[in-house]
Design an enzyme around this catalytic site. Structure first.
Site, short mmCIF file in Angstrom:
data_model
loop_
_atom_site.label_atom_id
_atom_site.label_comp_id
_atom_site.label_asym_id
_atom_site.label_seq_id
_atom_site.Cartn_x
_atom_site.Cartn_y
_atom_site.Cartn_z
N ASP A 139 0.78 -1.37 -0.20
CA ASP A 139 -0.05 0.04 -0.16
C ASP A 139 0.77 1.22 -0.01
OD1 ASP A 139 -1.64 -2.07 0.79
OD2 ASP A 139 -2.25 -1.22 2.79
N1 DQQ Z 1 -2.15 -3.81 3.82
C1 DQQ Z 1 -3.71 -3.96 3.76
C2 DQQ Z 1 -3.97 -3.06 4.89
C3 DQQ Z 1 -2.97 -3.05 6.01
C4 DQQ Z 1 -1.61 -3.32 5.04
C5 DQQ Z 1 -4.41 -3.38 2.45
C6 DQQ Z 1 -0.64 -4.22 5.68
O1 DQQ Z 1 -5.41 -3.22 5.37
O2 DQQ Z 1 -2.88 -1.98 6.95
O3 DQQ Z 1 -3.71 -3.83 1.56
O4 DQQ Z 1 0.35 -4.14 4.78
#
Ligand code: DQQ
Length: 556
Positions: free
Chosen positions: A38
């Site tokens: 992300d």
């Molecule tokens: N990736 C998810 C999120 C979390 C993160 C979404 C963990 O919900 O915080 O891709 O890498």
């Protein structure tokens, strides 16, 4: 037990990026190696763009040591990679520093709020601030002594409470923010408020909740101007000239759903337009590999910019061999379209600095069954904009949507089989004989009382390699019965194709791994498999130069 030192040696030995890298991108953001997911806390601060991202420094797979990677840029295209901003170190984040956001507090003080996976793997919210505000790159960040500042409330699963948004300030001076949550299959956008940014209280009702979506990951909440201007607006603005957008990443669907609606601060309520009797639209930011997006207001150019994570569609073994996994989209400017119903997205203008060697085609008729090569550019890294002139829509074939599955309309058979108006579009990352290609195309239908257009990015023939996920992404949208043209732009970059239909109204991102259409052996074609001719009103294509990705000496 796995120690950091032993992981470091894995990092330097096993996962160095190999020399030959047909799928590594030239101008999409990537860290030097390993896993990225992300986007976190993008911001413009004192002349510098900062980009943070979920990063596993130890392997090209998701891991239990997720950190906030940190890179800086003066133009959002060329980047310098810095040391990680935050990494697991305390009981409240020892199992991972997960996603979150940045808010710039009065006095130009940026503050990170991120989710920590604590020693019990419960998700809690934490704060971090720059150690030295006069360091132009804000290289070092320190965690707040009162962390964790929020723990999972009742009615929410302990490992389903994460991804705080950028906060906004109400007219009462209090800060508000949303945290994604889940309870069973129900997703929730929980709303909190605070006077000092450290002590947060929940509002009794979530800002939004929905069943069967799973966790609401990475929510985003921001205002957009109603007037149809492309200008963005700061996150705290609330007046009659704006509407609000609530975006959440539905974990069950791995897609970015959003709602346009009204925010009523006095009741702390967000009402999507649908609920006010407005159009009942399913709005999705991008119908392809694009997830966990995050936006920020760019003070420098008065625009709102959105980033999204484009995940690999190859295998874990491929990722281990490549030594990396995960890309970021080209940052997109977002605004509300003139109808006020949906967002428009367009690659930021800075990407055009990489354009080189323009090729143009004007007024060329594409008869049914024809194909034309766009030669003279480096087709493996290219930017292509094409405007097609449509025939009379009255001639379009009829579909009864209740009987026809739009997914089937985009199947491989339909991409290559003749229709009436379409399929027409581009074959990108194609081999010379077109055995390998990704088809990005339109096809127009007459439905009861309206005309609809199918847009697909079909990667079923994108590679001769076996064991890859080769599917197609698609959507159907209404078009004006008097519509004369339709536009398509594709940013092609070795293993990613970001497609923008209708000037940014429809977006589809594909990840593809050709085995023949690599480097100089990649070709680009325009095609029309419809029985009716379409005209290439104008096509402009450019080779794209490589963006610069530098690395500070001290980087781990
Ligand atoms: N990736 C998810 C999120 C979390 C993160 C979404 C963990 O919900 O915080 O891709 O890498």
């Amino acid at each position: 037990m796995e120690t950091k030192a032993s992981l470091d040696s894995i990092n330097s030995n096993k996962y160095m990026v190999p020399q030959k890298q047909p799928y590594r991108t030239w101008y999409h953001f990537q860290p030097p190696q390993n896993w990225m997911n992300d986007p976190n806390g993008p911001m413009y601060y004192k002349g510098v763009y900062h980009f943070f991202y979920q990063f596993n420094p130890y392997a090209p797979t998701f891991g239990r040591h997720m950190v906030w990677g940190h890179s800086v840029s003066y133009d959002l295209i060329n980047w310098i990679h810095l040391n990680h901003a935050i990494e697991p170190s305390e009981s409240y984040d020892i199992n991972g520093c997960y996603s979150g956001s940045i808010t710039i507090l009065p006095g130009e003080k940026p503050i990170i709020m991120y989710t920590g996976s604590d020693s019990n793997k419960h998700q809690v919210q934490n704060l971090a601030v720059p150690k030295n505000l006069s360091d132009t790159f804000l290289r070092e960040w320190e965690k707040h002594p009162q962390n964790p500042i929020l723990i999972p409330p009742s009615g929410v699963e302990v490992d389903g409470f994460r991804d705080p948004t950028t906060a906004w300030q109400g007219s009462d001076g209090k800060w508000r923010m949303i945290i994604g949550a889940k309870n069973g299959d129900e997703g929730k956008a929980l709303l909190y408020h605070s006077e000092d940014f450290v002590n947060w209280k929940p509002f009794p009702n979530p800002m939004y909740a929905s069943e069967n979506t799973g966790m609401f990951e990475c929510p985003d909440f921001f205002p957009v101007y109603i007037s149809g201007t492309k200008n963005g607006v700061d996150t705290s603005v609330q007046n009659s000239s704006v509407k609000h957008v609530l975006k959440t990443s539905y974990q069950n669907k791995q897609l970015e759903y959003y709602f346009v609606g009204d925010y009523f601060p006095d009741q702390e309520k967000f009402v999507p337009d649908d609920d006010l009797g407005g159009p009942n639209l399913t709005l999705i930011l991008d119908h392809g590999s694009f997830y966990a997006s995050k936006s920020f207001f760019d003070y420098a150019k008065n625009r709102r910019i959105l980033w999204g994570w484009s995940q690999e569609c190859d295998t874990t073994q491929d990722d281990n061999e490549k030594g990396w996994a995960g890309l970021q989209s080209i940052p997109r400017q977002v605004w509300l379209d003139a109808s006020g119903k949906m967002l428009m997205q367009w690659p930021i203008e800075e990407v055009e600095k990489l354009r080189d060697n323009q090729i143009s085609i004007k007024g060329e008729k594409l008869a049914g069954g024809s194909i034309l090569e766009v030669s003279g550019i480096t087709a493996s890294q290219a930017d292509v904009e094409v405007l097609f002139e449509l025939p009379e829509l009255e001639n379009a074939e009829f579909i009864d949507e209740s009987e026809v599955d739009p997914h089937l309309l985009c199947s491989e058979e339909y991409a290559s089989r003749s229709g009436i108006i379409g399929p027409f579009g581009l074959l990108a990352l194609a081999s010379e004989d077109q055995t390998e290609h990704t088809a990005i195309f339109f096809r127009i239908y007459r439905a009861p009382n309206r005309f609809v257009c199918l847009m697909c990015s079909d990667h079923r023939r994108s590679s001769l390699r076996q064991n890859l996920e080769k599917s197609s992404y698609r959507t159907i949208f209404d078009i004006d019965p008097k519509q004369k043209t339709i536009s398509l732009r594709c940013l092609i970059d070795r293993s990613i194709i970001e497609s923008f239909g209708e000037k940014g109204r429809i977006c589809i991102t594909s990840r593809v791994y050709p085995s023949l259409a690599i480097d100089k052996d990649a070709h680009l074609y325009v095609f029309n498999n419809g029985r009716q001719s379409v005209v290439i009103s104008e096509l402009n294509a450019w080779s794209m130069k490589q963006a610069e990705f530098g690395q500070e000496q001290s980087i781990k």
